[in-house]
Design a protein around this motif. Structure first.
Motif, PDB file in Angstrom:
ATOM      1  N   ALA A 214       0.853  -1.303   0.106  1.00 18.81           N
ATOM      2  CA  ALA A 214      -0.090  -0.055  -0.066  1.00 18.81           C
ATOM      3  C   ALA A 214       1.081   1.193   0.178  1.00 18.81           C
ATOM      4  N   VAL A 215       1.742   1.070   0.807  1.00 23.53           N
ATOM      5  CA  VAL A 215       2.830   2.403   1.017  1.00 23.53           C
ATOM      6  C   VAL A 215       3.479   2.436  -0.472  1.00 23.53           C
ATOM      7  N   GLY A 216       3.912   1.310  -1.041  1.00 24.75           N
ATOM      8  CA  GLY A 216       4.552   1.430  -2.434  1.00 24.75           C
ATOM      9  C   GLY A 216       3.752   2.095  -3.597  1.00 24.75           C
ATOM     10  N   ARG A 217       2.480   1.773  -3.337  1.00 26.28           N
ATOM     11  CA  ARG A 217       1.423   2.330  -4.472  1.00 26.28           C
ATOM     12  C   ARG A 217       1.401   3.821  -4.232  1.00 26.28           C
ATOM     13  N   VAL A 218       1.527   4.261  -2.875  1.00 28.87           N
ATOM     14  CA  VAL A 218       1.480   5.664  -2.784  1.00 28.87           C
ATOM     15  C   VAL A 218       2.720   6.427  -3.421  1.00 28.87           C
ATOM     16  N   ILE A 219       4.023   5.638  -3.260  1.00 33.37           N
ATOM     17  CA  ILE A 219       5.080   6.329  -3.707  1.00 33.37           C
ATOM     18  C   ILE A 219       5.135   6.307  -5.230  1.00 33.37           C
ATOM     19  N   ALA A 220       4.346   5.246  -5.905  1.00 35.19           N
ATOM     20  CA  ALA A 220       4.132   5.181  -7.136  1.00 35.19           C
ATOM     21  C   ALA A 220       3.716   6.428  -7.840  1.00 35.19           C
ATOM     22  N   LYS A 221       2.449   6.819  -7.132  1.00 34.13           N
ATOM     23  CA  LYS A 221       1.900   8.065  -7.625  1.00 34.13           C
ATOM     24  C   LYS A 221       2.693   9.310  -7.586  1.00 34.13           C
ATOM     25  N   ILE A 222       3.879   9.374  -6.541  1.00 35.83           N
ATOM     26  CA  ILE A 222       4.785  10.182  -6.455  1.00 35.83           C
ATOM     27  C   ILE A 222       5.809  10.035  -7.796  1.00 35.83           C
ATOM     28  N   ARG A 223       6.171   8.880  -8.143  1.00 38.63           N
ATOM     29  CA  ARG A 223       6.932   8.530  -9.351  1.00 38.63           C
ATOM     30  C   ARG A 223       6.385   9.199 -10.454  1.00 38.63           C
ATOM     31  N   LYS A 224       5.253   9.261 -10.606  1.00 41.90           N
ATOM     32  CA  LYS A 224       4.598   9.577 -11.898  1.00 41.90           C
ATOM     33  C   LYS A 224       4.824  11.318 -12.113  1.00 41.90           C
ATOM     34  N   LYS A 225       4.929  11.772 -10.745  1.00 40.52           N
ATOM     35  CA  LYS A 225       4.918  13.281 -10.710  1.00 40.52           C
ATOM     36  C   LYS A 225       6.529  13.921 -10.988  1.00 40.52           C
ATOM     37  N   ILE A 226       7.259  13.203 -10.834  1.00 40.71           N
ATOM     38  CA  ILE A 226       8.809  13.258 -10.763  1.00 40.71           C
ATOM     39  C   ILE A 226       9.551  12.780 -12.094  1.00 40.71           C
ATOM     40  N   SER A 227      10.485  13.701 -12.423  1.00 35.69           N
ATOM     41  CA  SER A 227      11.179  13.325 -13.784  1.00 35.69           C
ATOM     42  C   SER A 227      11.753  11.682 -13.747  1.00 35.69           C
ATOM     43  N   LYS A 228      11.558  11.343 -14.938  1.00 35.15           N
ATOM     44  CA  LYS A 228      11.817   9.985 -15.089  1.00 35.15           C
ATOM     45  C   LYS A 228      13.728   9.676 -14.805  1.00 35.15           C
ATOM     46  N   ASN A 229      14.343  10.975 -14.973  1.00 40.41           N
ATOM     47  CA  ASN A 229      15.825  10.602 -14.822  1.00 40.41           C
ATOM     48  C   ASN A 229      16.245  10.639 -13.397  1.00 40.41           C
ATOM     49  N   ILE A 230      15.505  10.999 -12.526  1.00 43.00           N
ATOM     50  CA  ILE A 230      15.710  10.779 -10.884  1.00 43.00           C
ATOM     51  C   ILE A 230      15.141   9.286 -10.689  1.00 43.00           C
ATOM     52  N   LYS A 231      16.330   8.658 -10.223  1.00 41.12           N
ATOM     53  CA  LYS A 231      15.714   7.049 -10.055  1.00 41.12           C
ATOM     54  C   LYS A 231      16.330   6.689  -8.339  1.00 41.12           C
ATOM     55  N   HIS A 232      16.985   7.781  -7.843  1.00 38.63           N
ATOM     56  CA  HIS A 232      17.422   7.397  -6.458  1.00 38.63           C
ATOM     57  C   HIS A 232      16.603   8.022  -5.481  1.00 38.63           C
ATOM     58  N   ALA A 233      16.568   7.638  -4.184  1.00 39.03           N
ATOM     59  CA  ALA A 233      15.839   8.329  -2.955  1.00 39.03           C
ATOM     60  C   ALA A 233      16.518   7.968  -1.898  1.00 39.03           C
ATOM     61  N   ALA A 234      16.204   8.863  -0.944  1.00 38.53           N
ATOM     62  CA  ALA A 234      16.515   8.896   0.379  1.00 38.53           C
ATOM     63  C   ALA A 234      15.441   8.857   1.287  1.00 38.53           C
ATOM     64  N   THR A 235      15.293   8.000   2.405  1.00 41.51           N
ATOM     65  CA  THR A 235      14.340   7.985   3.319  1.00 41.51           C
ATOM     66  C   THR A 235      14.704   7.786   4.744  1.00 41.51           C
ATOM     67  N   ALA A 236      13.818   7.581   5.664  1.00 37.94           N
ATOM     68  CA  ALA A 236      14.377   7.863   7.078  1.00 37.94           C
ATOM     69  C   ALA A 236      13.234   6.868   7.861  1.00 37.94           C
ATOM     70  N   VAL A 237      13.778   6.658   9.184  1.00 40.41           N
ATOM     71  CA  VAL A 237      13.122   5.719  10.127  1.00 40.41           C
ATOM     72  C   VAL A 237      13.281   6.653  11.504  1.00 40.41           C
ATOM     73  N   SER A 238      12.257   6.428  12.328  1.00 37.33           N
ATOM     74  CA  SER A 238      11.921   6.948  13.496  1.00 37.33           C
ATOM     75  C   SER A 238      11.306   6.212  14.738  1.00 37.33           C
ATOM     76  N   GLY A 239      11.174   6.566  15.741  1.00 36.79           N
ATOM     77  CA  GLY A 239      10.489   6.207  16.707  1.00 36.79           C
ATOM     78  C   GLY A 239      10.902   5.148  17.560  1.00 36.79           C
TER      79      GLY A 239
END
Length: 359
Positions: A60-85
């Motif tokens: 489900a989270v992956g599907r949300v990120i896939a929606k963002i993927r469609k809004k970002i240039s296809k040239n951008i392939k890498h991502a940074a994320t974070a953990v907390s708690g």
């Protein structure tokens, strides 16, 4: 020369902040000593996909990120994320100043059993050399970060499903501190030499990062956020959770909600901030915090910065991380400025594109 090397060799990374109610993303570029906002996106999270900042439904989270993927240039392939708690631990430890990174890693692994309260086969470790220890110049301060491997892998898997390649998994409170540096222009000129608290109030989690002389010296996570405010609206006015969220953002609420819902929540919010700062002061021996930068979705409650000033007596500003940045022609400047306080962690993650260090 080294800065030029890193800028040429490291591709841009999209900063992806996976929150309880939404995924926020920011892409920055850096040229001629200026940052530019190349893109941003916010997508709502499906209910039940997250619980207290832990991923419950990776697909489900992956599907949300896939929606963002469609809004970002296809040239951008890498991502940074974070953990907390509660699954994340950060400690400053003291190691021999002469050790190389490889020797440090070996030594930290040897001593990790006594430093980390989880079995080592269940955690992911990383470290970053800081400054030489003032009290003992033969030692160097080293920031050690550890997170449950299952938390790290869940985020990597979700980002992979979303169409990006995870290059960095950071700690949210440190990403927040990194973005806070972009907000120092909102504070008096001496901010870089003072104690600055950055308080990010999300839906279910609040993060506190203390910056002193440009260095992050203290972080703390608290299970508290704007969802409590929303649930009060649900309870008082017989709305669904979705209706309450919309009413909260549009201010479409009865006149008496200020006394029935808003004021009690503001009281709790102030108590949480006061308690978090007091714990830092007790731990550090400091007498006071000089400035507060407030961010997160809950920071958008009208007048929250003034309330903190009035009640705590500390100079407080609402985070505007893009105030001094340039914008790509493709970015809606008015739209991003309206949600800027929500994008602090994502911005701090996007800044990792220009950071060659471990953490």
């Amino acid at each position: 020369m080294l800065t030029s090397f890193w800028q040429k060799q490291i591709p841009l990374m999209l900063g992806i902040d996976i929150g309880s109610h939404s995924v926020k993303a920011v892409l920055l570029s850096h040229q001629h000593n200026h940052y530019k906002v190349e893109a941003f996106a916010i997508e709502s999270m499906s209910k039940g996909a997250m619980a207290e900042r832990e991923i419950q439904d990776i697909e489900a989270v992956g599907r949300v990120i896939a929606k963002i993927r469609k809004k970002i240039s296809k040239n951008i392939k890498h991502a940074a994320t974070a953990v907390s708690g509660s699954t994340v631990i950060t400690k400053v430890i003291f190691m021999d100043v002469t050790l190389s990174d490889e020797e440090l890693e070996s030594q930290i692994l040897i001593e990790a059993d006594s430093l980390i309260p989880y079995p080592l086969n269940e955690v992911s470790l990383d470290f970053e050399k800081l400054e030489v220890n003032e009290a003992d110049p033969s030692k160097v301060n080293v920031l050690l970060s550890a997170a449950r491997t299952e938390s790290v892998e869940a985020r990597i898997s979700a980002i992979d499903i979303g169409g990006f390649d995870s290059k960095v998994v950071d700690v949210e409170s440190y990403a927040l501190s990194r973005a806070a540096q972009l907000c120092f222009s909102q504070l008096p000129d001496d901010a870089s030499e003072k104690v600055v608290a950055t308080v990010d109030i999300g839906a279910t989690m609040s993060l506190l990062s203390i910056i002193e002389n440009g260095e992050t010296v203290y972080t703390r996570d608290q299970v508290f956020g704007g969802e409590q405010y929303t649930r009060s609206i649900v309870s008082y006015y017989n709305k669904t959770f979705e209706e309450a969220e919309k009413a909260k953002l549009s201010n479409d609420l009865p006149p008496n909600y200020t006394f029935e819902v808003l004021a009690p929540f503001q009281t709790i919010l102030l108590q949480q901030i006061r308690r978090a700062i007091q714990m830092y002061l007790t731990t550090s021996g400091k007498e006071n915090v000089d400035y507060i930068i407030i961010s997160g979705g809950t920071a958008l409650i009208n007048g929250i910065d003034k309330l903190i000033v009035d009640e705590l007596g500390i100079h407080t500003v609402l985070a505007k991380p893009f105030a001094e940045l340039e914008f790509s022609p493709l970015v809606d400047k008015d739209a991003i400025e309206q949600v800027a306080p929500q994008l602090m962690v994502a911005t701090g993650l996007a800044l990792r594109s220009f950071s060659p260090w471990h953490i």
